[in-house]
Design a protein around this motif. Structure first.
Motif, short mmCIF file in Angstrom:
data_model
loop_
_atom_site.label_atom_id
_atom_site.label_comp_id
_atom_site.label_asym_id
_atom_site.label_seq_id
_atom_site.Cartn_x
_atom_site.Cartn_y
_atom_site.Cartn_z
N MET A 62 -34.24 -23.22 6.85
CA MET A 62 -35.38 -23.79 6.49
C MET A 62 -35.52 -24.39 5.48
O MET A 62 -34.81 -23.80 4.09
N ASP A 63 -36.74 -25.10 4.97
CA ASP A 63 -36.91 -25.38 3.59
C ASP A 63 -37.31 -24.34 2.59
O ASP A 63 -36.90 -24.54 1.56
N ASP A 64 -37.61 -23.38 3.31
CA ASP A 64 -38.20 -22.33 2.48
C ASP A 64 -37.29 -21.19 2.09
O ASP A 64 -37.42 -20.24 1.46
N GLY A 65 -36.02 -21.52 2.67
CA GLY A 65 -34.82 -20.47 2.59
C GLY A 65 -34.49 -19.70 3.73
O GLY A 65 -33.42 -19.14 3.64
N HIS A 66 -35.55 -19.47 4.70
CA HIS A 66 -34.84 -18.57 5.62
C HIS A 66 -34.50 -19.28 6.74
O HIS A 66 -34.29 -20.42 6.80
N VAL A 67 -33.62 -18.28 7.52
CA VAL A 67 -32.99 -18.92 8.68
C VAL A 67 -33.44 -18.61 9.90
O VAL A 67 -33.81 -17.75 10.37
N GLU A 68 -33.49 -20.11 10.60
CA GLU A 68 -33.99 -19.73 12.21
C GLU A 68 -32.75 -20.18 12.89
O GLU A 68 -31.96 -21.17 12.56
N VAL A 69 -32.76 -19.49 14.17
CA VAL A 69 -31.52 -19.93 15.10
C VAL A 69 -32.28 -20.54 16.37
O VAL A 69 -33.19 -20.00 17.04
N ASP A 91 -40.07 -27.29 18.74
CA ASP A 91 -40.98 -28.47 18.47
C ASP A 91 -40.61 -29.01 16.93
O ASP A 91 -40.91 -28.70 16.06
N PRO A 92 -40.25 -30.44 17.40
CA PRO A 92 -39.71 -31.09 16.14
C PRO A 92 -41.05 -31.56 15.31
O PRO A 92 -40.48 -31.83 14.06
N HIS A 93 -41.86 -31.28 15.70
CA HIS A 93 -43.22 -31.78 14.84
C HIS A 93 -43.51 -30.67 13.85
O HIS A 93 -44.31 -30.95 12.94
N LYS A 94 -42.91 -29.51 14.19
CA LYS A 94 -43.24 -28.55 13.02
C LYS A 94 -41.88 -28.42 12.11
O LYS A 94 -42.07 -27.63 11.26
N LEU A 95 -41.00 -29.30 12.13
CA LEU A 95 -39.90 -29.34 11.26
C LEU A 95 -40.11 -30.60 10.27
O LEU A 95 -40.77 -31.21 10.61
N SER A 96 -39.68 -30.28 8.96
CA SER A 96 -39.66 -31.29 8.09
C SER A 96 -38.25 -32.34 8.47
O SER A 96 -37.54 -31.89 9.35
N ARG A 111 -35.97 -33.00 6.71
CA ARG A 111 -34.67 -32.29 6.44
C ARG A 111 -34.04 -31.43 7.28
O ARG A 111 -33.05 -31.28 7.56
N GLU A 112 -35.05 -30.63 7.69
CA GLU A 112 -34.78 -29.36 8.69
C GLU A 112 -34.40 -30.28 10.03
O GLU A 112 -33.28 -29.65 10.68
N LEU A 113 -35.15 -31.06 10.52
CA LEU A 113 -34.49 -31.95 11.47
C LEU A 113 -33.28 -32.55 11.64
O LEU A 113 -32.50 -32.53 12.46
N GLU A 114 -32.89 -32.94 10.47
CA GLU A 114 -31.66 -33.45 10.19
C GLU A 114 -30.45 -32.51 10.25
O GLU A 114 -29.40 -32.57 10.99
N ARG A 115 -30.79 -31.15 9.53
CA ARG A 115 -29.76 -30.11 9.70
C ARG A 115 -29.85 -29.69 10.93
O ARG A 115 -28.81 -29.48 11.61
#
Length: 243
Positions: free
Chosen positions: A46-53, A111-116, A118-122
């Motif tokens: 994620m943009d803040d550096g942490h990883v989500e699966v 929930d794509p509305h919670k992603l930036s 750049r996160e959505l593209e990744r």
């Protein structure tokens, strides 16, 4: 509704329809089971550096009539049973329309509305890397669905090109015009609603200008229909009639 299973519902409807048509179980037993189910885990930084699966799914229900075809949805309640059911409905819809495709569907539980952006593209590109072995113009062609759009389809096509080594625009539909999309694609489902209504009016000797519409939901079908139907004379509901 807590115990509602969309795939069990599909099977129930299938059995009832087969009974009405006089089919025996042996005539359609194969339709009750998808050909392939793929569940993947997609780790994203994620943009803040942490990883989500995130969990992703792609189900190919049938390729008996041609390559599998079906949308990809990004939704926090998406799961394997929903995707299996929608893939089965795609098989049936394509068969009824005599379209030379089979049925497929895909989804990511998010929930794509919670992603930036750049996160959505990744996330999109990560999903493509996981399902890459089973998709392709002659195998399985994704498309937009709930919470996915032309930009996401463009990312899918671009990532597929990077993995395959060649630009193959036929790998996905619903792309922007600049990347090989089709003019009028976004309005196609709403226009199909208009054509269906016009045919119903002709067969039932109704004047479309005497009809009043109400729209529930404002996705591709609802928004397209809301724009196109008034152009043919369908009336909007009186002010204050819908709350």
């Amino acid at each position: 509704m807590a115990n509602y299973n969309p795939y069990e519902n599909m099977l129930d409807v299938l059995d009832k329809a087969a009974q009405v048509l006089g089919y025996q179980k042996k005539d359609y037993e194969f339709v009750r089971y998808p050909e392939r189910e793929l569940t993947v885990s997609i780790p994203i930084r994620m943009d803040d550096g942490h990883v989500e699966v995130f969990s992703g799914y792609r189900v190919q229900h049938s390729t008996a009539r041609g390559a599998a075809k079906g949308g990809i949805r990004f939704h926090p309640q998406s799961d394997e049973n929903e995707v299996k059911a929608l893939a089965a409905w795609m098989t049936i819809k394509n068969a009824i329309g005599n379209i030379p495709y089979g049925g497929a569907k895909g989804g990511i539980r998010v929930d794509p509305h919670k992603l930036s952006k750049r996160e959505l593209e990744r996330l999109t590109r990560g999903y493509v890397r996981k399902i890459y072995p089973i998709i392709g113009p002659d195998k399985d062609v994704p498309a937009p669905d709930v919470n996915t759009n032309g930009q996401i389809m463009a990312w899918i096509a671009d990532e597929y090109a990077a993995l395959s080594g060649s630009w193959q625009p036929g790998v996905v539909t619903g792309k922007p015009l600049a990347t090989g999309g089709s003019l009028g694609r976004n309005e196609a489902t709403g226009r199909g609603l208009l054509f269906t209504l016009q045919t119903w009016c002709e067969r039932n000797h109704k004047d479309i200008r005497n009809l009043t519409m109400a729209v529930q939901g404002f996705g591709n079908v609802g928004s397209g229909g809301a724009r196109l139907l008034p152009q043919e004379g369908v009336n909007s509901p009186p002010s204050g009639a819908i709350t």
